[in-house]
Design a protein around this motif. Structure first.
Motif, PDB file in Angstrom:
ATOM      1  N   VAL A 379      -8.860  -6.617   2.144  1.00 43.52           N
ATOM      2  CA  VAL A 379      -9.151  -6.277   0.751  1.00 43.52           C
ATOM      3  C   VAL A 379     -10.031  -5.025   0.674  1.00 43.52           C
ATOM      4  CG1 VAL A 379     -10.319  -7.069  -1.340  1.00 43.52           C
ATOM      5  CG2 VAL A 379      -8.849  -8.637  -0.059  1.00 43.52           C
ATOM      6  N   THR A 380     -11.014  -4.920   1.563  1.00 45.28           N
ATOM      7  CA  THR A 380     -11.907  -3.755   1.547  1.00 45.28           C
ATOM      8  C   THR A 380     -11.148  -2.469   1.853  1.00 45.28           C
ATOM      9  OG1 THR A 380     -13.775  -5.133   2.234  1.00 45.28           O
ATOM     10  CG2 THR A 380     -13.991  -2.757   2.547  1.00 45.28           C
ATOM     11  N   LEU A 382      -7.983  -1.960   1.446  1.00 43.86           N
ATOM     12  CA  LEU A 382      -7.069  -1.695   0.334  1.00 43.86           C
ATOM     13  C   LEU A 382      -7.802  -1.020  -0.825  1.00 43.86           C
ATOM     14  CD1 LEU A 382      -4.259  -2.010  -0.913  1.00 43.86           C
ATOM     15  CD2 LEU A 382      -4.952  -4.280  -1.709  1.00 43.86           C
ATOM     16  N   LEU A 383      -9.009  -1.479  -1.133  1.00 44.49           N
ATOM     17  CA  LEU A 383      -9.795  -0.860  -2.203  1.00 44.49           C
ATOM     18  C   LEU A 383     -10.221   0.560  -1.826  1.00 44.49           C
ATOM     19  CD1 LEU A 383     -12.020  -3.871  -3.336  1.00 44.49           C
ATOM     20  CD2 LEU A 383     -10.069  -2.858  -4.536  1.00 44.49           C
ATOM     21  N   LEU A 384     -10.511   0.782  -0.554  1.00 44.28           N
ATOM     22  CA  LEU A 384     -10.849   2.140  -0.116  1.00 44.28           C
ATOM     23  C   LEU A 384      -9.667   3.086  -0.292  1.00 44.28           C
ATOM     24  CD1 LEU A 384     -12.939   1.426   3.114  1.00 44.28           C
ATOM     25  CD2 LEU A 384     -13.765   2.558   1.046  1.00 44.28           C
ATOM     26  N   ILE A 386      -7.233   2.647  -2.601  1.00 42.09           N
ATOM     27  CA  ILE A 386      -7.009   2.830  -4.033  1.00 42.09           C
ATOM     28  C   ILE A 386      -8.057   3.761  -4.642  1.00 42.09           C
ATOM     29  CG2 ILE A 386      -6.948   1.628  -6.256  1.00 42.09           C
ATOM     30  CD1 ILE A 386      -5.858  -0.818  -4.767  1.00 42.09           C
ATOM     31  N   LEU A 387      -9.311   3.555  -4.273  1.00 38.27           N
ATOM     32  CA  LEU A 387     -10.412   4.366  -4.817  1.00 38.27           C
ATOM     33  C   LEU A 387     -10.770   5.477  -3.838  1.00 38.27           C
ATOM     34  CD1 LEU A 387     -12.585   1.364  -6.072  1.00 38.27           C
ATOM     35  CD2 LEU A 387     -10.941   2.721  -7.396  1.00 38.27           C
ATOM     36  N   TYR A 388      -9.779   6.205  -3.401  1.00 41.94           N
ATOM     37  CA  TYR A 388     -10.006   7.195  -2.339  1.00 41.94           C
ATOM     38  C   TYR A 388     -10.813   8.408  -2.800  1.00 41.94           C
ATOM     39  CZ  TYR A 388      -6.151   9.816  -4.470  1.00 41.94           C
ATOM     40  OH  TYR A 388      -5.349  10.513  -5.330  1.00 41.94           O
ATOM     41  N   ASN A 390     -13.511   7.945  -4.971  1.00 39.90           N
ATOM     42  CA  ASN A 390     -14.792   7.397  -5.441  1.00 39.90           C
ATOM     43  C   ASN A 390     -15.817   7.452  -4.314  1.00 39.90           C
ATOM     44  OD1 ASN A 390     -16.936   5.671  -6.332  1.00 39.90           O
ATOM     45  ND2 ASN A 390     -15.519   4.727  -7.792  1.00 39.90           N
ATOM     46  N   PHE A 393     -18.018   4.117  -3.950  1.00 41.80           N
ATOM     47  CA  PHE A 393     -17.362   2.986  -3.302  1.00 41.80           C
ATOM     48  C   PHE A 393     -17.120   3.249  -1.817  1.00 41.80           C
ATOM     49  CE2 PHE A 393     -13.865   0.196  -2.077  1.00 41.80           C
ATOM     50  CZ  PHE A 393     -14.366  -1.015  -2.537  1.00 41.80           C
ATOM     51  N   GLY A 397     -17.787   0.256   0.319  1.00 42.57           N
ATOM     52  CA  GLY A 397     -16.722  -0.239   1.174  1.00 42.57           C
ATOM     53  C   GLY A 397     -17.101  -0.221   2.645  1.00 42.57           C
ATOM     54  N   LEU A 462      -5.524  -0.249   7.350  1.00 36.86           N
ATOM     55  CA  LEU A 462      -4.972  -1.324   6.530  1.00 36.86           C
ATOM     56  C   LEU A 462      -3.786  -1.983   7.219  1.00 36.86           C
ATOM     57  CD1 LEU A 462      -4.938  -2.892   3.882  1.00 36.86           C
ATOM     58  CD2 LEU A 462      -3.490  -1.081   2.908  1.00 36.86           C
TER      59      LEU A 462
END
Length: 528
Positions: A379-380, A382-384, A386-388, A390, A393, A397, A462
């Motif tokens: 999940v971490t 994946l969020l990294l 998506i929020l590449y 940010n 984060f 992350g 990932l």
């Protein structure tokens, strides 16, 4: 009480052994993370190209893998295990002392290879020893063991930082080389990047200050072989020490020690006081005659568990090695000093995660912690992805990834050894495959970054995490099948070994009753 009295008693009895293995792993963490920030100074010291110096570090990783493979061969007795730990920790101090004197890249590669071999032996022996001592209670102590790796990896760059030179790079270096150099400066683990043709560094006129950092490192590591030597003296394992009988357990300690939890098998120690767990080097494991006739699931658990660590330890090495390069590149484009904090945050999170996992491993089963941790890693990452863009984060992350991935290794070692009832070579196989993953994935991801860009390292992370989770589910499924097979075989063996059933009590009593009736009739006849 937070921890059972039985476990505390077991720890008090093996306190010196346990603290010795923990201190060895603190030294291991210092050694593995100390080299990354000094790579630029070593490049200048040897007058080599960036590509040559990175392959020097690859040679260390390769020999670390070899050391992990053969380290189990020294765990047959406590004497050889401690001898190997003593010599390996002493070799690390010697290597750190002579690194500043290596002005040729081949000599430096040889020194790094020797230190890697010693660290690999330490890695395998310390894990196997703790598993052999604590068996089903080993999870909590393995968490503490790997906490000391993170602590050493967090402290070591702080030692090197005051001595690193800022005027080593030649004036004709390219901008690309400069960026990669900054990446190596800020990495706590030695990444493997195959740089393009980098120019030779200009020779340094004055003596490099980094030599003092290596000598300090050698002095900091020197107490470790002394501690191992003291343990050998206490155990009467030195040839010049008089033999004496070991201390007997008092009544309370013996009661606590023998009161094992249900289903726990207590092994008998050998003459050296060492509990055999069936471990050896990875080659002897494959040729062990006692493993014949075991179900295929027994070997499947070894292989699948090794693949889980191949993926997770590879993610840890890749992220620690390339997160700085990702942060200073587009689209993040962080300032170099701010990006340098990412490595420190990652290792601090790994250290904190292993510290928190010590009480958690006592309260929860290892398999539950593994599922939660690997799901958190996926999940971490994946969020990294998506929020590449940010920046905030990226730091959040990094912290979460370090927390989740920190305890996968000790949890998996404890889980697989518990499944196999400490009869296989799980620890040796897992340590070896973990080293293979860390070494292999760094090379593959490093070459991919050059071709596809820094963003690809998150994509690879990932994908690797998803594969690791699938392999973990396969281990759990294989465990269920293995328990069914071994349970059925044990029942069949018990039926074959059981004696013939005794006649019923009524059948036994019938002849006796007949005799008694005859005796009564004869008495009546005589009296009449």
């Amino acid at each position: 009480m937070l921890i059972e009295e039985r476990i505390l008693t077991l720890f008090r009895r093996n306190c010196q052994h346990t603290l010795t293995y923990w201190s060895v792993f603190f030294s291991f963490g210092l050694s593995i993370a100390f080299l990354g920030p000094t790579i630029l100074d070593l490049k200048c010291q040897t007058g080599s190209t960036l590509q040559e110096i990175t392959w020097v570090f690859f040679s260390q990783q390769l020999c670390l893998l070899i050391g992990s493979s053969i380290g189990g061969a020294f765990t047959k007795t406590l004497f050889w295990a401690l001898i190997a730990l003593f010599l390996s920790s002493l070799i690390i101090s010697v290597v750190f002392a002579i690194i500043p004197l290596c002005y040729n890249v081949l000599l430096l590669a040889l020194a790094m290879a020797v230190s890697g071999l010693a660290m690999g032996i330490i890695d395998t022996i310390a894990n196997i020893q703790l598993v052999s001592i604590y068996k089903k209670d080993s999870a909590i102590f393995l968490q503490a063991l790997h906490f000391f790796i993170g602590l050493g990896a967090l402290v070591s760059p702080l030692i090197a930082d005051p001595f690193i030179s800022e005027h080593c790079l030649g004036s004709n270096s390219t901008e690309n080389a400069t960026e990669i150099i900054h990446h190596f400066r800020s990495s706590f683990r030695s990444p493997v990047i195959l740089a393009e043709n980098s120019p030779l560094s200009e020779p340094v006129e004055e003596k490099a200050n980094v030599a003092y950092a290596f000598w300090i490192m050698a002095l900091i590591n020197l107490p470790v072989p002394i501690v191992v030597f003291v343990l050998m003296y206490q155990e009467k394992l030195l040839p010049f020490c008089p033999n004496s009988t070991p201390r007997l357990l008092d009544k309370d300690e013996l009661a606590m020690e023998t009161k094992a939890p249900e289903g726990t098998e207590i092994s008998e120690p050998d003459d050296a006081g060492f509990h055999h767990g069936g471990h050896g080097n990875i080659f002897s494991c494959c040729m062990n005659g006692s493993l014949r006739g075991l179900p295929v699931t027994f070997f499947g658990i070894h292989i699948l568990g090794g693949l889980v660590l191949f993926m997770t330890e590879g993610i840890m090495g890749v992220y620690a090695g390339f997160v700085y390069t990702y942060a200073v590149s587009a689209p993040m484009s962080l300032h170099a000093k701010m990006a340098a904090y990412l490595n420190c945050i990652f290792w601090a999170a790994v250290t904190a995660g292993r510290l928190v996992s010590i009480p958690l491993s006592y309260r929860f089963r290892s398999v539950h912690l593994l599922v939660v941790n690997l799901a958190g890693v996926i999940v971490t990452l994946l969020l990294l992805l998506i929020l590449y863009t940010n920046r905030v984060f990226l730091f959040v992350g990094t912290t979460l990834l370090g927390l989740f991935i920190s305890s996968v290794f000790p949890c998996l070692v404890a889980y697989t050894e518990d499944i196999l009832e400490y009869r296989g070579c799980a620890t040796t196989v897992l340590v070896t495959t973990a080293g293979m993953g860390e070494m292999t994935l760094q090379v593959l991801v490093g070459s991919l970054i050059q071709k596809k860009g820094t963003y690809s390292f998150l994509v690879c992370g990932l994908g690797t995490g998803c594969l690791g989770f699938l392999f973990l589910l396969s281990v759990i499924l294989c465990n269920r099948i293995h328990r069914n097979l071994t349970g059925a075989s044990k029942k069949a063996a018990m039926v074959e070994a059981s004696p013939a059933p005794a006649p019923p009590a009524s059948e036994k009593a019938a002849p006796e009753q007949k005799v008694a009736v005859k005796q009564t009739e004869s008495i009546k006849y005589d009296s009449g």
